[in-house]
Design an enzyme around this catalytic site. Structure first.
Site, PDB file in Angstrom:
ATOM      1  N   ASP A 280       0.888  -1.210   0.105  1.00  0.00           N
ATOM      2  CA  ASP A 280      -0.046  -0.069   0.166  1.00  0.00           C
ATOM      3  C   ASP A 280       0.900   1.360  -0.035  1.00  0.00           C
ATOM      4  O   ASP A 280       2.058   1.343   0.453  1.00  0.00           O
ATOM      5  CB  ASP A 280      -0.938   0.005   1.422  1.00  0.00           C
ATOM      6  CG  ASP A 280      -2.026  -1.092   1.322  1.00  0.00           C
ATOM      7  OD1 ASP A 280      -1.990  -1.628   0.239  1.00  0.00           O
ATOM      8  OD2 ASP A 280      -2.271  -1.570   2.323  1.00  0.00           O
TER       9      ASP A 280
HETATM   10  N1  URA Z   1      -1.323  -5.986   3.922  1.00  0.00           N
HETATM   11  C1  URA Z   1      -1.841  -4.827   3.933  1.00  0.00           C
HETATM   12  O1  URA Z   1      -2.651  -4.544   4.307  1.00  0.00           O
HETATM   13  N2  URA Z   1      -0.959  -3.750   3.193  1.00  0.00           N
HETATM   14  C2  URA Z   1       0.053  -4.118   2.481  1.00  0.00           C
HETATM   15  O2  URA Z   1       0.786  -3.023   2.030  1.00  0.00           O
HETATM   16  C3  URA Z   1       0.786  -5.333   2.330  1.00  0.00           C
HETATM   17  C4  URA Z   1      -0.028  -6.313   3.070  1.00  0.00           C
END
Ligand code: URA
Length: 235
Positions: free
Chosen positions: A106
């Site tokens: 993310d």
């Molecule tokens: N899980 C999440 O919620 N975000 C990420 O960036 C990676 C795994």
């Protein structure tokens, strides 16, 4: 028959750099083949030819693998009209046609991200059937419920029916937990932790398979992975 490559392809693959940069290096006399400067971009070269870039011997490598310490605030994408992407962090000398992030973190997640131009490699790393571990450290607003560890290891099902494979959850600090997944679905860590009562304040990926983030890198920096390191991310 011996395999041959165009000179600009070899430079781009081995330097590594983009094909355009490789052509420029060749035209500007940085490259020699078997002892003589060569300015012919599409000259064919084979494994027996000695190709030097500014005096450094180059051998053909088909793909590149980079370890990036992804900082918060950049997208795991190859391009975006409005926001910075992880490819914007790659210096010109390491740019390569077809480079992409193997998997997504993310925008606000930090840590280990592999950039490559090798689609098969990324598939092997990401396929849930291969069970490659992805290890995350999450800072949470409050500790998960008592039964959270068992629920993670049994395979969590969200109220919307989303089923996750068995995962591991471990408390490692007053407000931090370690989560190990074998798949990489949308907002997975955040959604799983939310399901057991914890909101994620910060999320960091520390390792993929047996490859751990190199802490000599600062957020936003990347380096080339050796073949052995690249393979460790698949185990
Ligand atoms: N899980 C999440 O919620 N975000 C990420 O960036 C990676 C795994």
């Amino acid at each position: 028959m011996k395999e041959t490559h165009r000179l600009d392809q070899l430079i781009a693959a081995a330097a590594p750099c983009s094909r355009r940069e490789a052509s420029r290096l060749i035209r500007d006399s940085h490259v020699s083949v078997n002892g003589a400067v060569c300015r012919v971009v599409d000259r064919k070269v084979g494994d027996d030819d000695i190709v030097l870039l500014d005096g450094r011997r180059l051998t053909y490598c088909r793909h590149v693998y980079y370890m990036l310490y992804k900082p918060a605030g950049v997208l795991s994408a190859t391009e975006d009209r409005h926001e910075r992407t992880v490819l914007d962090l790659v210096p010109a000398s390491m740019q390569r046609d077809g480079l992409f992030p193997a998997g997504r973190l993310d925008k606000d997640t930090t840590g280990l991200l592999i950039l490559t131009d090798d689609g098969d490699y990324a598939h092997r790393m990401l396929s849930p059937r291969r069970h490659v571990e992805k290890r995350y450290i999450a800072t949470v607003d409050r500790m998960p419920a008592q039964d959270a560890e068992e629920r993670f290891s049994a395979g969590l099902t969200l109220s919307d029916g989303t089923c996750y494979q068995p995962a591991s959850l471990r408390r490692i600090g007053a407000d931090t937990v370690e989560v190990v997944l074998h798949e990489g679905r949308y907002h997975q860590v955040k959604r799983m932790l939310s399901c057991v009562g914890s909101r994620v304040i910060a999320l960091h990926r520390e390792s993929i398979g047996q490859l751990t983030l190199d802490h000599s890198l600062s957020p936003g920096e990347l380096r080339v992975l050796s073949d052995d390191e690249a393979q460790r991310a698949l185990r």
